[in-house]
Design a protein around this motif. Sequence first.
Motif, short mmCIF file in Angstrom:
data_model
loop_
_atom_site.label_atom_id
_atom_site.label_comp_id
_atom_site.label_asym_id
_atom_site.label_seq_id
_atom_site.Cartn_x
_atom_site.Cartn_y
_atom_site.Cartn_z
N ARG A 226 0.81 -1.59 -0.30
CA ARG A 226 0.20 -0.03 -0.16
C ARG A 226 0.65 1.65 -0.10
O ARG A 226 0.78 2.56 -1.00
N ARG B 181 1.46 2.74 -3.09
CA ARG B 181 0.26 3.09 -4.18
C ARG B 181 0.59 4.69 -4.49
O ARG B 181 0.94 5.98 -3.07
N ALA C 31 -0.87 8.46 -4.51
CA ALA C 31 -2.57 8.78 -3.71
C ALA C 31 -3.08 10.06 -4.79
O ALA C 31 -1.88 11.10 -5.40
N ASN D 220 -7.66 -0.14 -8.68
CA ASN D 220 -6.41 0.22 -8.01
C ASN D 220 -5.41 0.55 -9.13
O ASN D 220 -4.10 0.78 -8.70
N HIS D 221 -5.32 0.33 -10.47
CA HIS D 221 -4.86 0.36 -11.74
C HIS D 221 -5.20 1.88 -12.71
O HIS D 221 -6.53 2.02 -12.77
N VAL E 112 -2.33 2.84 -7.84
CA VAL E 112 -2.60 4.29 -7.11
C VAL E 112 -4.01 4.11 -6.30
O VAL E 112 -3.95 2.94 -5.80
N GLU E 113 -3.56 4.65 -5.19
CA GLU E 113 -4.87 4.98 -4.23
C GLU E 113 -5.39 6.01 -4.19
O GLU E 113 -5.72 7.46 -3.85
N LEU F 155 -8.21 8.36 -3.77
CA LEU F 155 -9.43 9.37 -2.29
C LEU F 155 -9.69 10.72 -2.88
O LEU F 155 -9.99 11.33 -4.19
#
Length: 362
Positions: A44, A47, A49, A310-311, A353-354, A356
Amino acid sequence: MSFNHKSKRRKWRGPALAGVSLLCSALAAWWWLGRRPVVASEPRASRVAVNVIEVTRVRSETVRSYVATTAPLREVVAAAETQGKVVSIDLTPGQSLQRGQVLAKLDDTVLRANLEKAVVAEAQAKSDLERTRTLFDAGNLSREAIESADFAYRRAVADLAITQQQLEYATIRAPFDGVVDARIAELGGMLQPGSGVAHMVDLQVIKVVAAVPESDIRLFSLGQPLEVSFGFPPSIQKMGKVSGIAAMADDAHCYRIEVDVPNTSEPALKAGLSAQIHLRISTTSAPLSVPRSAVRGAAATPQLWTVQDNHVRIVDLPPLSEATAPYIPVENVPEGTLVILDGPDDLQAGAFVEPLPSPRRQ
């Protein structure tokens, strides 16, 4: 010896076959796993943000305002109901009164004398009727005599009731809880039935009156909550409900709208104030869209950077006809897709990526 030898061979044949079977299964599993690509799960912390927003339909709100004025919930001129001279009155404009509170008193000297006379007459008529009935029961009087005495008694009772009511009329009282707007009668003045004593208004609820054009009247309904501002410039905001909608337009093709606003909290409102009724209209656009800031690249070759599992996934868009429009339609992107708003410029397709979430747009 031959029998023992065969027995030993059968004894070891079962475990041997089981071992061979397990070995074959292991080799097959190793071969199958070797064919599949190995996906390394990135930690994590590695990743990147990014701020994202969902692909949605644009919701917007417009406000239409209508010039209005305030009026009391009800108003009345408290008037005398009998003739007389004003002997007591103590009213001040702005004074609050309770229902039944005394506004003024008229000279009731003659009325009280008439009341005493009516009381005596009623008692005399009642006594005459009782005596006549006694004589009638004894056979000493005719039926006409008792009927005449009964009529006289009933007339005396009616005269007494009228005199009592006239005496009550000499005291003029407030018809409802309200405020004195103007004092009309004066001490020593002579009043006739119908002469005004005071103009009273009920301000517990303020009625806001506006003229709405025929093109907008369909937007209003009874009981509809509305925001109302008061003063010029507007400095007080309160909520009210539509209490009346005219059935017929005026010569300017406008309809009278009445909005009741409770007047129980400070600051207290008065009648005759300038006001505005505000109607909020929420609309939702048909096409799916994203903010212009989420579109990357030139207007001829625009792109969206979306997030899936998450990609980063890059989606090509049709050329933009209005590069400065605040929202861009994206019919080829499913509703709810996460689109990157802010992130590093060097992101590549497939980057981990994470997301938000950004504040939802209205």
